[in-house]
Design a protein around this motif. Structure first.
Motif, PDB file in Angstrom:
ATOM      1  N   MET A   1       0.814  -1.118   0.093  1.00 56.80           N
ATOM      2  CA  MET A   1      -0.024  -0.090  -0.061  1.00 56.80           C
ATOM      3  C   MET A   1       0.897   1.273  -0.108  1.00 56.80           C
ATOM      4  N   SER A   2       0.657   2.251  -0.570  1.00 61.85           N
ATOM      5  CA  SER A   2       1.199   3.456  -0.647  1.00 61.85           C
ATOM      6  C   SER A   2       0.393   4.681  -0.598  1.00 61.85           C
ATOM      7  N   TYR A   3       0.673   5.553   0.459  1.00 63.87           N
ATOM      8  CA  TYR A   3       0.050   6.704   0.815  1.00 63.87           C
ATOM      9  C   TYR A   3       0.072   7.737  -0.460  1.00 63.87           C
ATOM     10  N   SER A   4      -1.005   8.507  -0.431  1.00 64.54           N
ATOM     11  CA  SER A   4      -1.045   9.542  -1.359  1.00 64.54           C
ATOM     12  C   SER A   4      -1.242  11.170  -0.566  1.00 64.54           C
ATOM     13  N   ILE A   5      -1.146  12.110  -1.337  1.00 64.12           N
ATOM     14  CA  ILE A   5      -1.347  13.506  -0.951  1.00 64.12           C
ATOM     15  C   ILE A   5      -2.441  13.609  -0.133  1.00 64.12           C
ATOM     16  N   ASP A   6      -3.694  12.724  -0.690  1.00 66.46           N
ATOM     17  CA  ASP A   6      -5.036  12.898   0.080  1.00 66.46           C
ATOM     18  C   ASP A   6      -4.986  12.284   1.394  1.00 66.46           C
ATOM     19  N   ASP A   7      -4.140  11.207   1.626  1.00 67.21           N
ATOM     20  CA  ASP A   7      -3.902  10.503   2.795  1.00 67.21           C
ATOM     21  C   ASP A   7      -3.281  11.602   3.661  1.00 67.21           C
ATOM     22  N   LEU A   8      -2.282  12.494   3.177  1.00 67.04           N
ATOM     23  CA  LEU A   8      -1.474  13.276   4.079  1.00 67.04           C
ATOM     24  C   LEU A   8      -2.584  14.290   4.496  1.00 67.04           C
ATOM     25  N   LYS A   9      -3.146  14.917   3.817  1.00 64.69           N
ATOM     26  CA  LYS A   9      -4.310  15.931   4.207  1.00 64.69           C
ATOM     27  C   LYS A   9      -5.321  15.383   5.302  1.00 64.69           C
ATOM     28  N   VAL A  10      -5.540  14.081   5.130  1.00 63.42           N
ATOM     29  CA  VAL A  10      -6.450  13.516   6.201  1.00 63.42           C
ATOM     30  C   VAL A  10      -5.619  13.231   7.582  1.00 63.42           C
ATOM     31  N   LEU A  11      -4.365  13.264   7.381  1.00 61.29           N
ATOM     32  CA  LEU A  11      -3.693  13.134   8.528  1.00 61.29           C
ATOM     33  C   LEU A  11      -3.375  14.271   9.245  1.00 61.29           C
ATOM     34  N   MET A  12      -3.187  15.422   8.490  1.00 66.20           N
ATOM     35  CA  MET A  12      -2.961  16.787   9.020  1.00 66.20           C
ATOM     36  C   MET A  12      -4.291  17.221   9.714  1.00 66.20           C
ATOM     37  N   ALA A  13      -5.393  16.899   9.091  1.00 61.80           N
ATOM     38  CA  ALA A  13      -6.767  17.133   9.807  1.00 61.80           C
ATOM     39  C   ALA A  13      -6.972  16.418  10.997  1.00 61.80           C
ATOM     40  N   ARG A  14      -6.409  15.312  11.082  1.00 59.25           N
ATOM     41  CA  ARG A  14      -6.631  14.454  12.336  1.00 59.25           C
ATOM     42  C   ARG A  14      -5.721  15.004  13.316  1.00 59.25           C
ATOM     43  N   LEU A  15      -4.566  15.309  12.962  1.00 61.27           N
ATOM     44  CA  LEU A  15      -3.785  15.962  13.923  1.00 61.27           C
ATOM     45  C   LEU A  15      -4.067  17.240  14.817  1.00 61.27           C
ATOM     46  N   ARG A  16      -4.704  18.090  13.643  1.00 59.69           N
ATOM     47  CA  ARG A  16      -5.227  19.307  14.273  1.00 59.69           C
ATOM     48  C   ARG A  16      -6.770  19.281  14.995  1.00 59.69           C
ATOM     49  N   ASP A  17      -7.335  18.140  14.979  1.00 60.83           N
ATOM     50  CA  ASP A  17      -8.629  17.941  15.743  1.00 60.83           C
ATOM     51  C   ASP A  17      -8.458  18.364  16.839  1.00 60.83           C
ATOM     52  N   PRO A  18      -9.448  19.215  17.429  1.00 57.75           N
ATOM     53  CA  PRO A  18      -9.341  19.948  18.550  1.00 57.75           C
ATOM     54  C   PRO A  18      -9.898  19.017  19.764  1.00 57.75           C
ATOM     55  N   GLN A  19     -10.522  17.842  19.512  1.00 60.19           N
ATOM     56  CA  GLN A  19     -10.757  16.884  20.303  1.00 60.19           C
ATOM     57  C   GLN A  19     -10.051  15.745  20.283  1.00 60.19           C
ATOM     58  N   THR A  20      -9.560  15.314  19.466  1.00 60.44           N
ATOM     59  CA  THR A  20      -8.753  13.956  19.491  1.00 60.44           C
ATOM     60  C   THR A  20      -7.287  13.995  18.682  1.00 60.44           C
ATOM     61  N   GLY A  21      -6.919  15.413  18.373  1.00 59.22           N
ATOM     62  CA  GLY A  21      -5.797  15.585  17.783  1.00 59.22           C
ATOM     63  C   GLY A  21      -4.398  15.588  18.743  1.00 59.22           C
ATOM     64  N   CYS A  22      -3.487  15.871  18.120  1.00 58.27           N
ATOM     65  CA  CYS A  22      -1.982  15.990  18.885  1.00 58.27           C
ATOM     66  C   CYS A  22      -2.054  17.432  19.690  1.00 58.27           C
ATOM     67  N   PRO A  23      -1.788  17.234  20.921  1.00 57.75           N
ATOM     68  CA  PRO A  23      -1.833  18.741  21.542  1.00 57.75           C
ATOM     69  C   PRO A  23      -1.004  19.743  21.112  1.00 57.75           C
ATOM     70  N   TRP A  24       0.340  19.176  20.629  1.00 52.89           N
ATOM     71  CA  TRP A  24       1.291  20.126  20.126  1.00 52.89           C
ATOM     72  C   TRP A  24       0.856  20.906  19.003  1.00 52.89           C
ATOM     73  N   ASP A  25       0.301  19.904  18.066  1.00 54.69           N
ATOM     74  CA  ASP A  25       0.099  20.364  16.657  1.00 54.69           C
ATOM     75  C   ASP A  25      -1.199  21.290  16.812  1.00 54.69           C
ATOM     76  N   THR A  26      -2.093  20.998  17.688  1.00 53.73           N
ATOM     77  CA  THR A  26      -3.412  22.009  17.747  1.00 53.73           C
ATOM     78  C   THR A  26      -3.029  23.263  18.065  1.00 53.73           C
ATOM     79  N   ARG A  27      -1.908  23.689  18.921  1.00 55.40           N
ATOM     80  CA  ARG A  27      -1.559  25.043  19.434  1.00 55.40           C
ATOM     81  C   ARG A  27      -0.834  25.682  18.689  1.00 55.40           C
ATOM     82  N   GLN A  28      -0.493  25.187  17.425  1.00 57.86           N
ATOM     83  CA  GLN A  28       0.306  25.866  16.686  1.00 57.86           C
ATOM     84  C   GLN A  28      -0.001  26.929  15.756  1.00 57.86           C
ATOM     85  N   THR A  29       0.441  27.866  15.301  1.00 60.40           N
ATOM     86  CA  THR A  29      -0.199  29.064  14.514  1.00 60.40           C
ATOM     87  C   THR A  29       0.811  29.231  13.304  1.00 60.40           C
TER      88      THR A  29
END
Length: 282
Positions: A1-29
């Motif tokens: 399996m090979s990931y695509s740019i669309d997968d990267l966009k999903v990953l980024m959205a998950r990291l920035r999710d205010p409820q379930t994302g990564c605390p470090w990523d969510t507070r970045q500006t």
């Protein structure tokens, strides 16, 4: 399996999710990510300089992640999305390359037997960029647009100096040849020496020294430009050379069971000169 740019966009959205994302990523500006972006860009350049192509893939991925990060913040604020970034980029590059896309579309092709000269391409590129700057200034209601306005202030000093000089040169504000640049170099050295002596004697201040040193560095960039040498790459090579020679001194002393701190400057310089001699014989 090979990931695509669309997968990267999903990953980024998950990291920035205010409820379930990564605390470090969510507070970045935008602003807090800038140092990381600059660091990743330098690491890409370093991998290329070292010809470490096996690591270049990872470094490019890290740099791409910075773009995805900014785009995710932009989407959250309703400003722009990653797709909008890509769309804008493709449109701009198609517009700036009429010698490749003659009809202004990605699908159009140029006749390979009727390609324009490189001089025409450079002139066209600068003309189109100038038109883009004028359009942006008009949209921003800038009364008197400056010809240097869009050269980013956050660029490294030498890089920005070179861009400023190149832009000014396009409008005829430049030395006629390299000879007066050498004259200016000597003039700035003398002025720096005078400022330093005045500061040391208490008759001047270190602001003047900094000012004169800046003038000297600016002339050095001018000299590099006339000699078609990239000043940032030149200082990078010198940094690498200095580091290698310094390490060689350390190794010589270590093999002899001697301490760097216990040696005189004269002794260290002798080893330095011997290291240089070995380099010349290679």
């Amino acid at each position: 399996m090979s990931y695509s740019i669309d997968d990267l966009k999903v990953l980024m959205a998950r990291l920035r999710d205010p409820q379930t994302g990564c605390p470090w990523d969510t507070r970045q500006t935008y602003r807090s990510i800038v140092p990381h972006t600059l660091e990743e860009a330098h690491e890409v350049a370093d991998a290329i300089e070292r010809e470490d192509y096996s690591n270049l893939k990872d470094e490019l991925g890290d740099l791409l992640f910075q773009v995805i990060f900014y785009a995710q913040i932009g989407a959250e604020e309703g400003r722009f999305s990653f797709d909008a970034v890509v769309d804008n980029l493709v449109r701009k590059l198609v517009r700036r390359h009429p010698h490749v896309f003659p009809e202004g579309t990605l699908e159009s092709r140029i006749d390979p037997d009727n390609r324009p000269s490189e001089a025409w391409i450079r002139e066209s590129w600068e003309r189109i960029k100038a038109e883009e700057r004028a359009r942006k200034n008009a949209e921003g209601s800038v009364a008197l647009p400056g010809r240097l306005d869009d050269i980013a202030r956050a660029l490294p000093g030498m890089v920005r100096a070179e861009k400023l000089q190149k832009r000014a040169s396009r409008y005829g504000f430049d030395w006629p040849n390299v000879d007066p640049v050498f004259d200016k170099l000597h003039e700035e050295i003398d002025e720096l020496k005078e400022a330093w002596q005045a500061a040391e004697s208490g008759q001047g201040d270190h602001d003047a020294v900094e000012d004169e040193l800046g003038d000297l560095l600016f002339v050095c960039v001018n000299l590099a430009r006339f000699m078609k040498v990239n000043p940032e790459q030149a200082i990078g090579r010198t940094n690498h050379k200095f580091e290698a020679r310094f390490r060689a001194i350390e190794q010589v002393l270590q093999r002899q069971g001697r301490s760097f701190e216990d040696e005189s400057l004269e002794t260290l310089d002798e080893i330095w000169q011997s290291v240089k001699g070995v380099e010349k014989k290679r």
